[in-house]
Design a protein around this motif. Structure first.
Motif, short mmCIF file in Angstrom:
data_model
loop_
_atom_site.label_atom_id
_atom_site.label_comp_id
_atom_site.label_asym_id
_atom_site.label_seq_id
_atom_site.Cartn_x
_atom_site.Cartn_y
_atom_site.Cartn_z
N PRO A 90 34.79 -5.98 23.73
CA PRO A 90 34.74 -4.38 24.44
C PRO A 90 34.76 -3.92 25.89
O PRO A 90 34.29 -5.00 27.01
CB PRO A 90 33.40 -3.94 24.03
CG PRO A 90 32.07 -4.43 24.20
CD PRO A 90 32.80 -5.97 23.96
N ASN A 91 35.58 -2.45 26.36
CA ASN A 91 35.22 -2.24 27.54
C ASN A 91 33.83 -1.52 27.73
O ASN A 91 33.94 -1.19 27.08
CB ASN A 91 36.62 -1.52 27.90
CG ASN A 91 37.91 -2.25 27.86
OD1 ASN A 91 38.31 -2.48 28.20
ND2 ASN A 91 38.47 -2.13 27.03
N LEU A 92 33.22 -1.67 29.52
CA LEU A 92 31.93 -1.84 29.14
C LEU A 92 31.89 -0.44 30.26
O LEU A 92 31.70 -1.03 31.14
CB LEU A 92 31.14 -2.89 28.99
CG LEU A 92 29.51 -2.52 29.35
CD1 LEU A 92 28.27 -1.50 28.76
CD2 LEU A 92 28.96 -3.59 30.07
N ILE A 93 31.23 0.93 30.25
CA ILE A 93 31.24 1.87 31.12
C ILE A 93 29.44 2.20 31.55
O ILE A 93 28.65 1.98 30.22
CB ILE A 93 32.01 2.67 30.75
CG1 ILE A 93 33.24 2.70 31.03
CG2 ILE A 93 31.36 3.67 31.91
CD1 ILE A 93 33.97 4.23 30.47
N GLY A 94 28.92 1.90 32.19
CA GLY A 94 27.62 1.83 32.23
C GLY A 94 27.09 3.12 33.90
O GLY A 94 28.13 2.59 35.10
N SER A 95 26.38 4.06 33.49
CA SER A 95 26.32 4.72 35.01
C SER A 95 24.22 4.63 35.20
O SER A 95 23.30 4.78 34.20
CB SER A 95 26.51 6.27 33.49
OG SER A 95 25.74 7.07 34.82
N SER A 96 24.60 4.23 36.66
CA SER A 96 23.12 4.47 37.20
C SER A 96 22.06 3.28 36.37
O SER A 96 22.86 2.24 37.06
CB SER A 96 22.25 5.92 36.52
OG SER A 96 21.29 5.82 37.77
#
Length: 263
Positions: A90-96
């Motif tokens: 997958p493409n992966l986005i993570g915040s903080s």
């Protein structure tokens, strides 16, 4: 958005799913949050991607087992979530905190990730900030006023946070074991080694997004990520605090999609 559940060992994990593309985008929220934190950008992403947004273990409406919530524990959870949900590359986005988890995972599993987006990621900053202190207090003593104060400080916009956001946070932090998971995570982060040494192992194209006015994890920490990750781009979101995808979802989604569409 469709609410779904899956089982990871003995723990029930909740997630949201939207879109039917063959390309998958996974969004990982931050400390004390839930999948709903991404609700303003999920519709924008689901036009082009199958979007998967878990409540990470210990938070939201996923189970909160009595364990040590360390960065390694969360990275292992992400690997198990991918396996159980059948998600591949997958493409992966993570915040903080989610950014730290995404970076930790990708540093040892770069072959499993297509592209990586980190939003004001944790993992480098070791001391606290007044905004983070306010957020911790709101988690330990969850009521409308403490939560409202914390979210006002985190967004740094001078505007009152949405009542639904505040009430949902208070409700979640009153769930069984929610405070324990929150505090265990804080201790796990404090006692872990800095993420710096692992960033050079990330070999996938990476985009760093940071709110220029972030009072939780100040933007000067972005330099550590940009200099350590080989193929790294950076976008500063002016006028935004710790959650630019909440404050300016259209600009945020536009920059992410532009990056994902690039060669």
């Amino acid at each position: 958005m469709e609410e779904k559940f899956l089982q990871i060992e003995e723990n029930k994990i909740r997630y949201l799913e939207s879109g039917d593309s063959g390309n998958t985008l996974v969004l990982i929220h931050g400390l004390g949050a839930s999948a709903e934190r991404w609700e303003k950008v999920i519709p924008l992403f689901s036009k082009k991607y199958r979007v998967i947004v878990p409540d990470i273990i210990g938070f939201g409406y996923s189970d909160k087992p009595l364990v040590d919530y360390t960065p390694d524990f969360f990275a292992e959870f992400l690997e198990k979530f991918f396996i159980e949900s059948g998600i591949k590359r997958p493409n992966l986005i993570g915040s903080s905190l989610g950014g730290q988890i995404a970076a930790e995972y990708t540093s040892s599993h770069s072959d499993n990730i297509e592209k990586l987006i980190l939003v004001s990621p944790a993992g480098i900053m070791k001391q606290s900030t007044p905004a983070l202190d306010a957020y911790i207090m709101a988690a330990l003593y969850p009521n409308e006023q403490s939560a409202k104060n914390a979210f006002e400080m985190m967004e740094a916009s001078g505007e009152s946070p949405d009542d639904a956001l505040v009430n949902a946070f208070v409700e979640r932090m009153r769930l069984p074991n929610a405070k324990l998971a929150f505090m265990s995570t804080l201790l796990g982060l404090k006692n872990s080694e800095s993420l710096t040494s692992k960033l050079s192992s990330i070999s996938v194209p990476t985009l760093i997004i940071w709110g220029s006015d972030d009072p939780v994890i100040p933007i000067n920490y972005s330099d550590d990520f940009i200099s350590a990750i080989k193929d790294c781009r950076f976008f500063r979101m002016d006028g935004c605090g710790h959650t630019p995808y909440v404050q300016d979802p259209n600009t945020f989604a536009s920059k992410v999609l532009e990056f994902l569409d690039s060669p």
